[in-house]
Scaffold this motif. Sequence first.
Motif, PDB file in Angstrom:
ATOM      1  N   VAL A 376      27.490  -5.024 -30.489  1.00 30.11           N
ATOM      2  CA  VAL A 376      26.714  -5.313 -29.288  1.00 30.11           C
ATOM      3  C   VAL A 376      25.313  -4.740 -29.453  1.00 30.11           C
ATOM      4  O   VAL A 376      25.162  -3.608 -29.927  1.00 30.11           O
ATOM      5  CB  VAL A 376      27.372  -4.694 -28.036  1.00 30.11           C
ATOM      6  N   ILE A 384      23.259  -6.817 -22.359  1.00 32.29           N
ATOM      7  CA  ILE A 384      23.587  -7.288 -23.699  1.00 32.29           C
ATOM      8  C   ILE A 384      22.675  -8.439 -24.079  1.00 32.29           C
ATOM      9  O   ILE A 384      22.650  -9.474 -23.414  1.00 32.29           O
ATOM     10  CB  ILE A 384      25.062  -7.723 -23.785  1.00 32.29           C
ATOM     11  N   ALA A 387      25.597 -10.293 -29.245  1.00 32.41           N
ATOM     12  CA  ALA A 387      26.925  -9.758 -29.541  1.00 32.41           C
ATOM     13  C   ALA A 387      27.590 -10.614 -30.600  1.00 32.41           C
ATOM     14  O   ALA A 387      27.395 -11.836 -30.636  1.00 32.41           O
ATOM     15  CB  ALA A 387      27.788  -9.704 -28.283  1.00 32.41           C
TER      16      ALA A 387
END
Length: 530
Positions: A376, A384, A387
Motif C-alpha cells: 500500500v 491510499i 495498492a
Amino acid sequence: MTSRTRSASRVVFLSVLLLSAAAVAQSFVAAGGTDGPTGTPTPDVSDAVANGSEDAAQPSDGVGVDVEARFQAAMNGTVRGENWSAQRVRRASGDRGLTVVATQGFYVSDQRAELAAFTPNGTLVYHNATYRVYFDVDPVEGERYTVEYVAAKNLEGEQCADFETDECTRNVVARTNLTTGDHEILYAERTPSIGSSRWHDVDRLNETHVVIADIYQDSVRAVDTRDGSVAWRWNASEEYTREQGGQDGDWTHLNDVELLDDGRVMVSPRNMDSVVFLNASDGEYVVDDEWTLGEDDDYDVLYEQHNPDYVPREMGGPSVIVADSENTRIVEYRRVDGEWTRTWYWRDVRLQWPRDADRLPNGNTLIVDTHGNRLVELGPDDEIEWAVGVGMPYDVERIGTGDESEGGMAAHLRDDPDLVPLRWSARENETNETVTDAAHSGVAGDLTPVDRFWLEVKRIAPSLIVNGFLYASPAWVRFTDLAFATFALLTGLIWAGAEFYWSRYSLREVAARGRDALRGATARLDRRDA
C-alpha cells in the motif's frame, strides 16, 4: 420451551452457519478458487501477463493492481523476469518508480517465496524464486537498479551433519541487478534448524563488511564478507534477562538492524517489544537506555514490531517509523523533550500484521501488509494512492528514493508540501510543542458501520493467535474468514448444547450410560478370556 421456539432457534442457528460458510466461500471464490491471494486478472491484464508488456492496463483509481498472476506466470516460465534495459525500466516506471518486494511464501499451500521488481501498473521486470524465503532487500548505493537482499534455503541430511540435526538453514546475502539479472552471493552461513535461525536483516557497513541481525545467536555483529571474521559484536544478553522476551530457541527474534549516519546502530528485538539504539564505547557497542523506544510487554507502545526506520533531525525528527505488527498499525514516534511521543499512526480495515513501512521523499508512505496480502502507498493525506496484491510480503523498497525511509519527512511535515525540513535549532522545543497525536493519526477514509464493527473485532481479538492461524492458513484466508469460521464454530457448539438440553438426557444420565456400557464390555472380555 415450546416446540415452536425450538424450531425457530434451529432456523436461527442454521442461518448463522450458512451465512458464515457463504462469507468464507466468497473469499475463496474471490481468490480465483486457488491458493493465490488475488483474483483472476481481467482480460486486458491477462494479455499483458502473457507478453510481459509494460503497457498492461492500470486501474483508473491506481488501487488494486494485480501482480500475483504475473509472479505465477514467471514461475511457470511464461514471463521473462530479467534482462530489461535500464531505459525500458525508466520509461515503464514513470514518476512513481520501480518497486521491489521480498516475500516469505506460504507454508500450507507451499507457494514459493520470491524477490520481484515491477512497474507501477504491475508489469514484471525481475523475478527470482530460487530461495525458500526472502526477507530484507536494500538498494545498493550508487547503483540505479542493483539491490542486496537476505534469503534462506532449507538444507537436510548430510548438509546438516556437523550440526547433528536433520534440517538446517543456509542464509545468504546476495546482490542482483534487476535489469540484467546478474547475480552474486556476497556472504553465506549455515545455522541449525529452520524456523528461528533465519536472518531477517543485514545492513551494509562498508565495501567489505555487513552488519547482521542474527536471530539464532541473539546478537548483532559486523562480519567481513571475505573471510567471515567478526569485527565487533553486541549480544542481547548484555541488556536483557531470560525472564524477558520469548522462549529458548527464539528468545529475542532480532529482526532488524540499521546503521545511522551519526554512527549509532538501531536494533529491533521483536520479542522485547522495543527498539534500542547502540552507541560505540571503547570499541564495543552498548545500549543507550535513554533512547530505548518501548518496553517488554508494554503493548500500548509496541507489540512485536518489525522494520523500524529512523528519520533524522534535518527531516523533522528524530523520529522512528515502525510496523507495529501485533497492534495492526503503522506508527511513528518522535523525540519530544527527551521522550518518545506518538505523532502519527495509520490502519484500515484490511491491514493485518504489517511488517514494513518506508517514508518516501515525497511524503508518501509505502507499507507492507503481510496478512492483507498487499503493498500500500499512502499519500500525505493518509489516503491510499496505490495498492498491489502480493502474497505474504515481508519487505518493500521503491528504487530511486534511497534506502528505506532515507529522505522521507517526519509525519508532522507531511501535510504541508511547501514546508521545508526543520533544522536543528534552539527553536526546536517550541516547534515540538505544536505536535499533537490527534492531528496525525487515525484510520483511512470514511468509516461505515461495518468498517467500525470489524475494527472493533480486531481490537478485541488476540492478535498473536489470529496471526498464528493466518500464518499457517492458505493464502486466500483473511481475518474476516477466521472471524466467520470462529463464529460458526461457536454457533455449532451452542446449537449442540441446546439440542442436548432439549433432549431427555442429562449429563448424569449420559455418564451413567457410558459407565454401564464400559462395565458390560469389560465383563464380556473377562468371560471370553476365562
